[in-house]
Design a protein around this motif. Structure first.
Motif, PDB file in Angstrom:
ATOM      1  N   VAL A  23       0.836  -1.200   0.000  1.00 29.78           N
ATOM      2  CA  VAL A  23       0.000   0.000   0.000  1.00 29.78           C
ATOM      3  C   VAL A  23       0.875   1.254   0.000  1.00 29.78           C
ATOM      4  N   VAL A  24       2.064   1.154   0.572  1.00 31.35           N
ATOM      5  CA  VAL A  24       2.959   2.311   0.672  1.00 31.35           C
ATOM      6  C   VAL A  24       3.354   2.797  -0.720  1.00 31.35           C
ATOM      7  N   GLU A  25       3.791   1.895  -1.558  1.00 33.12           N
ATOM      8  CA  GLU A  25       4.211   2.279  -2.908  1.00 33.12           C
ATOM      9  C   GLU A  25       3.042   2.824  -3.733  1.00 33.12           C
ATOM     10  N   ARG A  26       1.871   2.229  -3.544  1.00 32.34           N
ATOM     11  CA  ARG A  26       0.702   2.641  -4.328  1.00 32.34           C
ATOM     12  C   ARG A  26       0.097   3.963  -3.872  1.00 32.34           C
ATOM     13  N   TYR A  27       0.103   4.221  -2.554  1.00 33.50           N
ATOM     14  CA  TYR A  27      -0.701   5.335  -2.045  1.00 33.50           C
ATOM     15  C   TYR A  27       0.034   6.416  -1.256  1.00 33.50           C
ATOM     16  N   PHE A  28       1.335   6.281  -1.015  1.00 39.11           N
ATOM     17  CA  PHE A  28       2.048   7.284  -0.234  1.00 39.11           C
ATOM     18  C   PHE A  28       3.094   7.993  -1.078  1.00 39.11           C
ATOM     19  N   ALA A  29       3.143   9.311  -0.965  1.00 37.73           N
ATOM     20  CA  ALA A  29       4.114  10.119  -1.700  1.00 37.73           C
ATOM     21  C   ALA A  29       5.526   9.872  -1.152  1.00 37.73           C
ATOM     22  N   PRO A  30       6.539   9.976  -2.005  1.00 34.81           N
ATOM     23  CA  PRO A  30       7.918   9.768  -1.542  1.00 34.81           C
ATOM     24  C   PRO A  30       8.349  10.776  -0.467  1.00 34.81           C
ATOM     25  N   ASP A  31       7.758  11.970  -0.485  1.00 37.32           N
ATOM     26  CA  ASP A  31       8.098  12.995   0.509  1.00 37.32           C
ATOM     27  C   ASP A  31       6.983  13.159   1.549  1.00 37.32           C
ATOM     28  N   TYR A  32       6.296  12.057   1.849  1.00 37.34           N
ATOM     29  CA  TYR A  32       5.196  12.000   2.816  1.00 37.34           C
ATOM     30  C   TYR A  32       5.589  12.658   4.140  1.00 37.34           C
ATOM     31  N   ILE A  33       4.715  13.525   4.637  1.00 37.05           N
ATOM     32  CA  ILE A  33       4.926  14.242   5.897  1.00 37.05           C
ATOM     33  C   ILE A  33       3.999  13.657   6.950  1.00 37.05           C
ATOM     34  N   HIS A  35       2.624  13.819  10.960  1.00 40.42           N
ATOM     35  CA  HIS A  35       2.499  14.681  12.136  1.00 40.42           C
ATOM     36  C   HIS A  35       2.254  13.904  13.429  1.00 40.42           C
ATOM     37  N   ASN A  36       2.099  12.574  13.350  1.00 38.30           N
ATOM     38  CA  ASN A  36       2.001  11.763  14.565  1.00 38.30           C
ATOM     39  C   ASN A  36       3.394  11.766  15.205  1.00 38.30           C
ATOM     40  N   PRO A  37       3.522  12.136  16.486  1.00 38.57           N
ATOM     41  CA  PRO A  37       4.847  12.273  17.094  1.00 38.57           C
ATOM     42  C   PRO A  37       5.615  10.963  17.245  1.00 38.57           C
ATOM     43  N   ALA A  38       4.966   9.826  17.094  1.00 38.27           N
ATOM     44  CA  ALA A  38       5.629   8.535  17.269  1.00 38.27           C
ATOM     45  C   ALA A  38       6.105   7.917  15.947  1.00 38.27           C
ATOM     46  N   ILE A  39       5.796   8.565  14.821  1.00 42.87           N
ATOM     47  CA  ILE A  39       6.114   8.002  13.507  1.00 42.87           C
ATOM     48  C   ILE A  39       6.930   9.031  12.727  1.00 42.87           C
ATOM     49  N   PRO A  40       8.065   8.627  12.157  1.00 43.66           N
ATOM     50  CA  PRO A  40       8.884   9.586  11.407  1.00 43.66           C
ATOM     51  C   PRO A  40       8.291   9.944  10.047  1.00 43.66           C
ATOM     52  N   ASN A  41       8.789  11.034   9.468  1.00 44.70           N
ATOM     53  CA  ASN A  41       8.412  11.425   8.108  1.00 44.70           C
ATOM     54  C   ASN A  41       8.857  10.356   7.117  1.00 44.70           C
ATOM     55  N   GLY A  42       8.229  10.385   5.950  1.00 46.58           N
ATOM     56  CA  GLY A  42       8.609   9.488   4.870  1.00 46.58           C
ATOM     57  C   GLY A  42       7.845   8.182   4.928  1.00 46.58           C
ATOM     58  N   PRO A  43       7.633   7.574   3.766  1.00 47.00           N
ATOM     59  CA  PRO A  43       6.858   6.341   3.710  1.00 47.00           C
ATOM     60  C   PRO A  43       7.605   5.111   4.215  1.00 47.00           C
ATOM     61  N   SER A  44       8.910   5.183   4.396  1.00 49.73           N
ATOM     62  CA  SER A  44       9.689   3.991   4.748  1.00 49.73           C
ATOM     63  C   SER A  44       9.361   3.429   6.133  1.00 49.73           C
ATOM     64  N   GLY A  96      -2.465  12.240  -6.496  1.00 46.73           N
ATOM     65  CA  GLY A  96      -2.907  10.855  -6.372  1.00 46.73           C
ATOM     66  C   GLY A  96      -2.265  10.064  -5.253  1.00 46.73           C
ATOM     67  N   LYS A  97      -1.569  10.729  -4.326  1.00 50.08           N
ATOM     68  CA  LYS A  97      -0.888  10.038  -3.221  1.00 50.08           C
ATOM     69  C   LYS A  97      -1.148  10.763  -1.906  1.00 50.08           C
ATOM     70  N   VAL A  98      -1.091  10.007  -0.801  1.00 46.93           N
ATOM     71  CA  VAL A  98      -1.163  10.622   0.520  1.00 46.93           C
ATOM     72  C   VAL A  98       0.135  11.391   0.725  1.00 46.93           C
ATOM     73  N   ALA A  99       0.018  12.704   0.878  1.00 47.23           N
ATOM     74  CA  ALA A  99       1.184  13.569   1.010  1.00 47.23           C
ATOM     75  C   ALA A  99       1.456  13.968   2.458  1.00 47.23           C
ATOM     76  N   GLU A 100       0.400  13.945   3.289  1.00 43.92           N
ATOM     77  CA  GLU A 100       0.558  14.422   4.666  1.00 43.92           C
ATOM     78  C   GLU A 100      -0.524  13.787   5.529  1.00 43.92           C
ATOM     79  N   HIS A 101      -0.207  13.563   6.813  1.00 44.12           N
ATOM     80  CA  HIS A 101      -1.143  12.920   7.740  1.00 44.12           C
ATOM     81  C   HIS A 101      -1.051  13.542   9.131  1.00 44.12           C
ATOM     82  N   TRP A 102      -2.214  13.782   9.707  1.00 46.06           N
ATOM     83  CA  TRP A 102      -2.359  14.184  11.107  1.00 46.06           C
ATOM     84  C   TRP A 102      -3.338  13.200  11.737  1.00 46.06           C
TER      85      TRP A 102
END
Length: 124
Positions: A23-33, A35-44, A96-102
């Protein structure tokens, strides 16, 4: 191209219901941001998060509100913490990708313990 609402729901259900790391490759942007303090930036970080979910973990989406490139999903997480959690996940979708999440998370209070007698989570 899929609408932002479908993209956000596919990302959530793919990760938390299907537990499918692709799902990460299909739906998350490479520069995904993130905002959850327990999860780092990026889709990796997401495949490891999916792999680390306990067998008792479950996710249930409820109502979805979308306006423009923003999508909010009211959902119920069981096994994320010691008690079930009610959340509003907020996504910004771009190209077409999730770019940011809160997210906003709250421990679920049983219907019997609410002043109104109403549950915190319902299906629309």
């Amino acid at each position: 191209m899929e609408e932002p609402k479908q993209i956000a729901l596919c990302a959530l259900t793919g990760a938390f219901i299907d537990r499918d790391a692709s799902v990460v490759e299909r739906y998350f942007a490479p520069d995904y941001i993130q905002h959850n303090p327990a999860i780092p930036n990026g889709p990796s970080a997401i495949p490891g998060l999916i792999a680390g979910l306990s067998k008792d973990f479950s996710y249930e989406p409820g109502m979805v509100v979308a306006e423009g490139d923003l999508v909010m999903v009211h959902g119920r997480y069981v096994g994320w913490g010691p008690k079930p959690m009610i959340a509003v996940d907020i996504f910004r979708v771009a190209n077409g990708k999730v770019a940011e999440h809160w997210d906003v998370l709250q421990e679920e209070v049983p219907r019997s313990a609410t002043a109104s007698g109403n549950p915190m989570f319902t299906h629309p």
